[in-house]
Design a protein around this motif. Structure first.
Motif, mmCIF file in Angstrom:
data_model
loop_
_atom_site.group_PDB
_atom_site.id
_atom_site.type_symbol
_atom_site.label_atom_id
_atom_site.label_comp_id
_atom_site.label_asym_id
_atom_site.label_seq_id
_atom_site.Cartn_x
_atom_site.Cartn_y
_atom_site.Cartn_z
ATOM 1 N N ASN A 201 0.843 -1.194 0.000
ATOM 2 C CA ASN A 201 0.000 0.000 0.000
ATOM 3 C C ASN A 201 0.877 1.242 0.000
ATOM 4 N N TYR A 202 0.682 2.097 -1.007
ATOM 5 C CA TYR A 202 1.478 3.316 -1.103
ATOM 6 C C TYR A 202 0.711 4.325 -1.958
ATOM 7 N N GLU A 203 0.671 5.560 -1.510
ATOM 8 C CA GLU A 203 -0.010 6.629 -2.235
ATOM 9 C C GLU A 203 0.925 7.820 -2.416
ATOM 10 N N ASP A 204 1.032 8.307 -3.642
ATOM 11 C CA ASP A 204 1.791 9.529 -3.937
ATOM 12 C C ASP A 204 1.027 10.290 -5.019
ATOM 13 N N PRO A 205 0.011 11.060 -4.615
ATOM 14 C CA PRO A 205 -0.821 11.781 -5.591
ATOM 15 C C PRO A 205 -0.010 12.697 -6.497
ATOM 16 N N ALA A 206 1.019 13.349 -5.940
ATOM 17 C CA ALA A 206 1.832 14.272 -6.741
ATOM 18 C C ALA A 206 2.563 13.522 -7.847
ATOM 19 N N GLY A 207 3.053 12.324 -7.531
ATOM 20 C CA GLY A 207 3.779 11.536 -8.525
ATOM 21 C C GLY A 207 2.883 10.627 -9.338
ATOM 22 N N GLY A 208 1.583 10.634 -9.052
ATOM 23 C CA GLY A 208 0.651 9.800 -9.797
ATOM 24 C C GLY A 208 0.784 8.327 -9.494
ATOM 25 N N THR A 209 1.241 8.004 -8.269
ATOM 26 C CA THR A 209 1.448 6.599 -7.899
ATOM 27 C C THR A 209 0.397 6.160 -6.891
ATOM 28 N N SER A 210 -0.283 5.066 -7.201
ATOM 29 C CA SER A 210 -1.262 4.478 -6.288
ATOM 30 C C SER A 210 -1.085 2.970 -6.320
ATOM 31 N N ILE A 211 -0.612 2.421 -5.202
ATOM 32 C CA ILE A 211 -0.314 0.982 -5.132
ATOM 33 C C ILE A 211 -1.142 0.352 -4.022
ATOM 34 N N HIS A 212 -1.940 -0.640 -4.386
ATOM 35 C CA HIS A 212 -2.748 -1.364 -3.404
ATOM 36 C C HIS A 212 -2.883 -2.817 -3.861
ATOM 37 N N LEU A 213 -2.047 -3.680 -3.308
ATOM 38 C CA LEU A 213 -2.077 -5.104 -3.631
ATOM 39 C C LEU A 213 -2.157 -5.911 -2.345
ATOM 40 N N LYS A 214 -2.912 -6.997 -2.390
ATOM 41 C CA LYS A 214 -3.032 -7.884 -1.246
ATOM 42 C C LYS A 214 -2.017 -9.028 -1.347
ATOM 43 N N LYS A 215 -1.567 -9.479 -0.192
ATOM 44 C CA LYS A 215 -0.657 -10.604 -0.138
ATOM 45 C C LYS A 215 -1.357 -11.863 -0.643
ATOM 46 N N GLY A 216 -0.613 -12.711 -1.382
ATOM 47 C CA GLY A 216 -1.168 -13.983 -1.816
ATOM 48 C C GLY A 216 -0.939 -14.256 -3.295
ATOM 49 N N TYR A 217 -1.207 -15.489 -3.695
ATOM 50 C CA TYR A 217 -1.040 -15.909 -5.088
ATOM 51 C C TYR A 217 -2.199 -15.360 -5.910
ATOM 52 N N GLN A 218 -1.895 -14.715 -7.035
ATOM 53 C CA GLN A 218 -2.943 -14.110 -7.843
ATOM 54 C C GLN A 218 -2.464 -13.856 -9.262
ATOM 55 N N ARG A 219 -3.417 -13.557 -10.123
ATOM 56 C CA ARG A 219 -3.090 -13.229 -11.502
ATOM 57 C C ARG A 219 -3.098 -11.708 -11.635
ATOM 58 N N LEU A 220 -1.945 -11.146 -11.983
ATOM 59 C CA LEU A 220 -1.804 -9.698 -12.088
ATOM 60 C C LEU A 220 -2.171 -9.222 -13.481
#
Length: 339
Positions: A201-220
């Motif tokens: 989880n990471y947010e940087d509105p100024a840099g246009g970055t929004s990261i929200h991923l859950k732990k676990g096996y998944q298809r990206l």
């Protein structure tokens, strides 16, 4: 005292009769397995042939409708050595979309770097990831600077030449792609299966970055892949990113050589032709299938350039271990072989 009874003649015959029957059953099962196996192999061959024909037809149509872009010239090798004659070395450059802080109002830099080396003798393909936060000598700069800034200063040619000098190997070809191209590519092949090792989880509105991923096996998906590759707010920072890039690259290659990806080759070619900065002639589809076949039939591994953290968090290459790694990738030529 119990008296041991001798088996009757009839029971002896029954026992003797069972052995040939058991053998026949085992042979029957073996024959069935071989028959099924042969059917699967033949079916796979037919399927691959049909997919190849379909992809070739689609690509022929694409070439008629979309003339290929002019090929950029290869970069002259800065290092001439017989030990590298049977190798093709390609530098893969992942380009960031954001401006480089401190060196200009706009511009892009090399966010990810990976050497791809193909051994034409053995058919093996090797990969070497390079952290972007290596400080090294860059042509035209007075002081050592970050490897990632080479793309801003001089595009792909300067990045290639800098990595070539750093590793002391010739590199004449490159492929540079940005996040949008990678996202389209991942979505085209149906996503990438990977185990996300922690909640991100990471947010940087100024840099246009929004990261929200859950732990676990998944298809990206393409967008989720970008989040996974950009995340670096853990204890290892950029080096943690490199480890995830290695992990993602391995999962991507596994997906790329699967049969379900073959029908998407014409679309992949279109994405590459429209979005890549490269001096490789893109693309004869038979060449792509040859590369995929090489990856499918040979084990591949991705390693990171050996080194250690410096006082400021830079990655300082360990010269002895780097030399060992290069010698393992490109075994020195003996005098007898050189003659």
């Amino acid at each position: 005292m119990a008296v041991k009874k001798n088996p009757s003649p009839n029971s002896t015959k029954k026992i003797r009769r069972k052995k040939p029957l058991i053998r026949r059953i085992k042979l029957g099962r073996l024959f069935l397995v071989l028959l099924l196996g042969s059917g699967i192999v033949y079916g796979s061959y037919v399927a691959l042939s049909e997919v190849y024909n379909f992809a070739s037809l689609k690509y022929a149509q694409y070439k008629e409708e979309n003339p290929s872009k002019p090929t950029k010239p290869p970069i002259a090798p800065q290092i001439i050595d017989k030990r590298f004659e049977n190798y093709t070395n390609i530098l893969l450059i992942g380009i960031d979309d954001q401006p480089v802080e401190g060196i200009g109002e706009s511009g892009r830099y090399a966010d990810a770097l990976m050497l791809i080396s193909m051994d034409h003798t053995s058919g093996q393909v090797r990969f070497l990831a390079l952290p972007r936060n290596i400080k090294t000598t860059i042509a035209g700069r007075k002081e050592p600077d970050y490897l990632s800034f080479t793309y801003y200063y001089g595009g792909s040619p300067l990045t290639v030449n800098t990595v070539s000098q750093l590793l002391n190997i010739p590199i004449t070809q490159y492929i540079a792609l940005d996040r949008k191209a990678l996202s389209k590519f991942v979505d085209t092949i149906g996503g990438v299966n990977i185990y996300v090792e922690r909640d991100m989880n990471y947010e940087d509105p100024a840099g246009g970055t929004s990261i929200h991923l859950k732990k676990g096996y998944q298809r990206l998906t393409g967008d989720m892949s970008q989040q996974y590759l950009r995340f670096r707010t853990d204890d290892l920072g950029d080096i943690g990113r490199v480890h995830r890039q290695q992990k993602f690259a391995e999962a991507l290659l596994e997906k790329l050589i699967s049969i379900e990806t073959l029908p998407t080759l014409p679309t992949i070619i279109t994405i590459f032709n429209d979005n890549l900065d490269t001096n490789i002639n893109l693309i004869d589809i038979s060449s792509i299938i040859d590369i995929l076949d090489t990856l499918y039939t040979n084990k591949f591994e991705i390693q990171m350039l050996p080194g250690n953290f410096g006082p400021g968090g830079d990655w300082i290459p360990d010269k002895a271990r780097v030399e060992q790694t290069i010698n393992e990738m490109f075994p020195p030529v003996s005098e007898e072989t050189a003659q």
